[in-house]
Design a protein around this motif. Structure first.
Motif, mmCIF file in Angstrom:
data_model
loop_
_atom_site.group_PDB
_atom_site.id
_atom_site.type_symbol
_atom_site.label_atom_id
_atom_site.label_comp_id
_atom_site.label_asym_id
_atom_site.label_seq_id
_atom_site.Cartn_x
_atom_site.Cartn_y
_atom_site.Cartn_z
ATOM 1 N N GLU A 39 -11.059 -3.345 -3.446
ATOM 2 C CA GLU A 39 -9.586 -2.696 -3.732
ATOM 3 C C GLU A 39 -8.720 -3.058 -2.578
ATOM 4 O OE1 GLU A 39 -11.286 0.965 -6.073
ATOM 5 O OE2 GLU A 39 -10.845 1.142 -4.192
ATOM 6 N N ALA A 40 -9.486 -2.829 -1.091
ATOM 7 C CA ALA A 40 -8.377 -3.201 -0.135
ATOM 8 C C ALA A 40 -8.140 -4.666 0.052
ATOM 9 C CB ALA A 40 -9.516 -2.976 1.299
ATOM 10 N N SER B 186 -5.037 -4.504 -2.323
ATOM 11 C CA SER B 186 -3.889 -4.361 -1.700
ATOM 12 C C SER B 186 -3.500 -5.104 -0.832
ATOM 13 C CB SER B 186 -4.183 -2.926 -1.037
ATOM 14 O OG SER B 186 -4.745 -1.981 -1.853
ATOM 15 N N GLN B 187 -4.186 -5.919 -0.116
ATOM 16 C CA GLN B 187 -3.847 -7.014 0.907
ATOM 17 C C GLN B 187 -3.226 -8.110 0.380
ATOM 18 O OE1 GLN B 187 -4.064 -6.621 4.481
ATOM 19 N NE2 GLN B 187 -2.978 -8.254 4.528
ATOM 20 N N ARG C 284 -1.788 -8.153 -2.543
ATOM 21 C CA ARG C 284 -0.492 -7.658 -3.040
ATOM 22 C C ARG C 284 0.630 -7.615 -1.695
ATOM 23 N NH1 ARG C 284 -2.376 -2.558 -6.936
ATOM 24 N NH2 ARG C 284 -2.730 -3.856 -8.591
ATOM 25 N N TYR C 285 0.117 -7.120 -0.871
ATOM 26 C CA TYR C 285 0.996 -7.067 0.554
ATOM 27 C C TYR C 285 1.592 -8.472 0.751
ATOM 28 C CZ TYR C 285 2.141 -6.282 5.315
ATOM 29 O OH TYR C 285 2.670 -6.372 6.449
ATOM 30 N N MET D 43 3.917 -9.803 -1.354
ATOM 31 C CA MET D 43 5.270 -9.211 -1.454
ATOM 32 C C MET D 43 5.848 -9.951 -0.028
ATOM 33 S SD MET D 43 5.974 -5.133 -1.823
ATOM 34 C CE MET D 43 5.400 -5.260 -3.360
ATOM 35 N N VAL D 44 5.251 -9.861 1.021
ATOM 36 C CA VAL D 44 5.820 -10.305 2.169
ATOM 37 C C VAL D 44 6.101 -11.689 2.105
ATOM 38 C CG1 VAL D 44 5.034 -10.809 4.634
ATOM 39 C CG2 VAL D 44 4.386 -8.640 3.916
ATOM 40 N N THR E 123 7.679 -13.049 -0.007
ATOM 41 C CA THR E 123 9.179 -13.109 -0.712
ATOM 42 C C THR E 123 10.098 -12.669 0.527
ATOM 43 O OG1 THR E 123 9.222 -10.872 -1.271
ATOM 44 C CG2 THR E 123 8.170 -12.608 -2.824
ATOM 45 N N PHE E 124 9.721 -12.766 1.439
ATOM 46 C CA PHE E 124 10.766 -12.356 2.661
ATOM 47 C C PHE E 124 11.189 -13.530 3.143
ATOM 48 C CE2 PHE E 124 8.370 -7.781 3.411
ATOM 49 C CZ PHE E 124 8.856 -7.420 2.268
ATOM 50 N N ARG F 226 -9.334 0.181 3.352
ATOM 51 C CA ARG F 226 -8.625 0.282 2.082
ATOM 52 C C ARG F 226 -7.430 1.320 2.246
ATOM 53 N NH1 ARG F 226 -11.451 3.195 -2.729
ATOM 54 N NH2 ARG F 226 -11.367 4.679 -1.365
ATOM 55 N N ALA G 27 -4.699 -0.503 4.270
ATOM 56 C CA ALA G 27 -3.986 -1.774 3.181
ATOM 57 C C ALA G 27 -3.099 -0.860 2.359
ATOM 58 C CB ALA G 27 -5.108 -2.410 2.587
ATOM 59 N N ASN G 28 -3.667 0.205 1.888
ATOM 60 C CA ASN G 28 -2.814 0.712 0.895
ATOM 61 C C ASN G 28 -1.667 1.411 1.483
ATOM 62 O OD1 ASN G 28 -4.411 0.433 -1.374
ATOM 63 N ND2 ASN G 28 -5.685 2.437 -1.188
ATOM 64 N N LEU H 160 0.730 -1.321 2.246
ATOM 65 C CA LEU H 160 1.268 -1.803 0.959
ATOM 66 C C LEU H 160 2.603 -1.009 0.425
ATOM 67 C CD1 LEU H 160 1.590 -3.819 -1.753
ATOM 68 C CD2 LEU H 160 -0.431 -2.390 -2.562
ATOM 69 N N LYS I 55 13.967 -7.176 4.245
ATOM 70 C CA LYS I 55 14.752 -8.389 3.510
ATOM 71 C C LYS I 55 16.024 -8.554 4.402
ATOM 72 C CE LYS I 55 12.752 -9.469 -0.935
ATOM 73 N NZ LYS I 55 12.791 -9.365 -2.407
#
Lengths: 511, 200
Positions: free
Chosen positions: A340-341, A344-345, A347-348, A351-352, A354-355, B50, B53-54, B57, B68
């Protein structure tokens, strides 16, 4: 697992059985001769690690009921030992069975003292056992298994007779309230079932009469004789009930079933039945002394130690297994949490990604840009104040500006500067700018000080119209305040001189 | 049941076996307990990881637009030259260009050595300042405001004007050496640049 051997002991021979998986197997018979004893010694040498139990069925035995005072512990043991010595003089194989306490105030205890009285009969065999160093669990007497047999058969009479056939004898026992009170052995001459049936009938009647003569039972007191036989009908024909004695015949196969024997006896003999009872439910009462059972006690101690160790090991392993299972579950949980971590990492990171690319972290970027904005907002130019001064000077032709000192005061030093300038000026929040205006007023020869001050005040008022400004007069064209000195001379000369003044204008940057 | 010394010797092996089994069991318990404790600690660490990280995020989602915008501004500052080493040669050329373009009179400047602005870095970067004393003669005060505006718009640094003093020049024709200037301006300006804190 230790091996168990059962020895069936009779006057004329000894038979060894192996008790394994709930079943008996005959391992050999040894005659009561020197040759037989030597064979027995060899047999013992081959099975020196086994636990031996002896079931004796001999006629040389004695049963005697005694009353002893209500005692416990060593005193009771001493009095029983003394009575055994008195009654069975010189017998080494003795025992006692408690038959309960009297209900009188003294609560005397009834005990049955029993002994295998022929020491010479047992001695060679017991010596062989001792020499072989085998563990002897105990020496048991066959009649003492009678109460157990009757309990297995569901007999609960207060008084009864039990007649069974073993090897070459008939065992007759009298039981009262489920406990053995008397027993005797009669040799069996006729091995046929008809002869056995006759002997059952005769011997039961003789025993009943003997018990009456001994006043153990009443003369007309009815009593049942339980017989274990193979051919039931034949025995029933021979054993006819009378007023005082009635017969109950148990089929020996039925008895074997009830006692849990795997192999059914082929005839009326009950050795297998009693050996099975001895193996499965050995009675507490036995005849061997502590010295004779010494090796058995050693074996018990070893077994106890090993058993305790094994139990401790098993308990520890069980507990450890439980802990390891918990650890396994926790590790599984950790894997899930880590995945799960990781998600999340990812996904992070996605997302980053795209910066716009920057050579620093987001946190650092945020601090740098915030500080940049701070500096940018705090920076100013003199243009704003100059325009304001220029607007205020419109229509004030008599005012001439000699110079303007403009200064930007950063946010952190704004308050300090205000404090240094004095308490009369209120501090401005954040960055500010100040302008000190140096100028002169020249109204001409016809003007007087009041007119000069009026022009100056109009200039000040024009500046103060902007609410963002804090305007302060640092130098008046005329110092008419009471706290200051006032000088004067020739009015014609003074009025021609321009009057200097100094103003300070302050403004918060960004307001 | 009494045992003598010889009997105890016979019991030694069993006692040793019992002690060995108990010791083995205790060792199994000890190691399983250690494994359990270790697993619990690992789980705590994983939960913390976790949560971190959450939280990161969640924060980046909330601040996506802000980051941005700030990233874009950062890149613009980098392109303009505010971020990085001082471009003093460019500054000199810029001052010359403005002087020529605005026809400024007697423009003089004195740039001090660079210094750290805030005393400590901001994140991975540090702001640096180079103070400049600027003196010039003005025909009109607009000359100074145009000069400052040009600097703020074109300089490869963030321009911060600290002070400006404008004085009227003596009005007589003899006192005006160049014959055109009416005002004398003295300004103090900071050229602010941003540099990686690790760079010396």
């Amino acid at each position: 697992m230790y091996a168990r051997r059962l020895i069936y002991f009779s006057s004329h021979q000894v038979t060894a059985f192996n008790w394994q998986a709930g079943g008996l197997s005959d391992e050999g018979s040894f005659d009561a001769t020197e040759a037989g004893r030597q064979c027995f010694a060899k047999y013992l040498a081959h099975h020196s690690k086994c636990i031996f139990s002896i079931l004796a069925n001999v006629s040389e035995e004695g049963f005697h009921i005694e009353m002893i005072p209500f005692l416990r512990g060593a005193d009771r043991s001493a009095i029983i030992a003394r009575k055994l010595g008195q009654i069975f003089f010189n017998a080494t194989l003795t025992t006692s069975i408690s038959l309960g306490h009297e209900k009188s105030r003294r609560k005397d205890e009834r005990i049955m003292l029993a002994a295998l009285t022929n020491n010479e009969l047992f001695a060679p065999w017991l010596d062989a056992l001792a020499r072989a160093g085998v563990a002897l669990a105990g020496i048991y007497s066959l009649p003492l298994l009678g109460p157990l047999l009757l309990r297995k058969l569901g007999v609960s009479d207060e008084r009864c007779l039990l007649l069974t056939v073993q090897d070459q004898s008939i065992r007759q026992s009298y039981l009262e309230k489920g406990e053995l009170h008397f027993s005797r052995l009669v040799p069996l001459q006729n091995q046929g079932i008809g002869g056995i049936a006759q002997i059952f009938a005769t011997e039961a009647r003789k025993l009943q009469q003997y018990l009456v003569s001994q006043r153990v039972i009443g003369r007309q007191q009815p009593i049942k004789a339980y017989l274990l036989a193979h051919a039931r009908q034949t025995v029933e024909d021979s054993c006819v009930d009378s007023e005082s004695l009635s017969f109950v015949i148990f089929d020996i196969e039925d008895c074997a079933h009830r006692c849990g024997l795997k192999a059914l006896p082929p005839d009326t003999r009950c050795e297998a039945l009693f050996l099975h009872l001895l193996a499965t439910s050995p009675p507490r009462t036995q005849f061997a002394s502590d010295r004779q059972r010494h090796d058995y006690h050693l074996w018990l101690a070893r077994s106890t130690l090993q058993g305790a160790g094994a139990v401790a090991l098993c308990a520890c392993l069980l507990w450890a297994g439980k802990q390891l299972h918990f650890t396994y579950q926790t590790n599984q949980e950790v894997e899930i949490i880590r995945s799960e971590a990781g998600l999340s990492q990812r996904r992070y990171d996605d997302m980053v990604a795209t910066f716009p690319p920057i050579p620093t972290s987001n946190e650092s970027l945020r601090r740098v840009i915030d500080r940049y904005h701070e500096l940018e907002q705090g920076s100013s130019s003199p243009e704003y104040l100059w325009r304001a001064i220029s607007l205020a000077l419109r229509g004030a032709a008599a005012v001439e500006i000699d110079g303007i000192e403009w200064k930007a005061i950063p946010a952190q030093s704004s308050r300090t500067a205000a404090d240094a300038d004095g308490a009369r000026r209120s501090p401005l929040p954040g960055a500010s700018e100040t302008a000190i205006v140096h100028g002169r007023l020249q109204l001409g020869q016809e003007s007087n000080p009041r007119q000069v001050l009026a022009v100056f005040n109009r200039l000040v008022e024009a500046l103060k119209r902007d609410p963002k400004f804090q305007v302060e007069v640092l130098q008046q064209p005329f110092d008419v305040e009471s706290g200051k000195s006032l000088k004067g001379g020739d009015p014609a000369v003074e009025d021609q001189q321009p009057r200097s003044f100094k103003l300070q204008i302050r403004r918060a940057i960004g307001s | 049941m009494k045992f003598n010394r010889a009997d105890f010797r016979q019991l030694q092996a069993s006692a040793l076996a019992a002690v060995s089994m108990i010791a083995a069991g205790a060792a199994a318990v000890y190691f399983s307990y250690q494994a359990r404790e270790s697993a619990l600690l690992t789980r705590l660490a994983a939960i913390a990881q976790r949560s971190e990280a959450n939280a990161r995020l969640k924060q980046v989602r909330a601040e996506e637009s802000e980051i941005k915008l700030k990233s874009a501004l950062f890149n613009r500052l980098q392109e303009r030259g505010i971020i990085g080493e001082e471009q003093r040669l460019d500054w000199v050329e810029l001052l010359k260009d403005i002087r020529d373009h605005r026809r400024l009179i007697d423009l003089r400047y004195d740039v001090s050595p660079q210094r750290l602005l805030d005393g400590s870095p901001v994140g991975d970067f540090a702001f640096h300042a180079s103070s400049m004393k600027l003196q010039l003669k003005l025909l009109h005060e607009e000359d100074l405001t145009r000069l400052l505006r040009d600097l703020q718009q074109q300089a490869k640094a963030l321009i911060r004007v600290n002070s400006c003093k404008v004085e009227r020049l003596p009005p007589t024709a003899d006192e005006r050496a160049d014959g055109r200037a009416n005002l004398l301006a003295d300004c103090e300006i900071d050229w602010l640049t941003l540099r990686d804190a690790g760079t010396k």
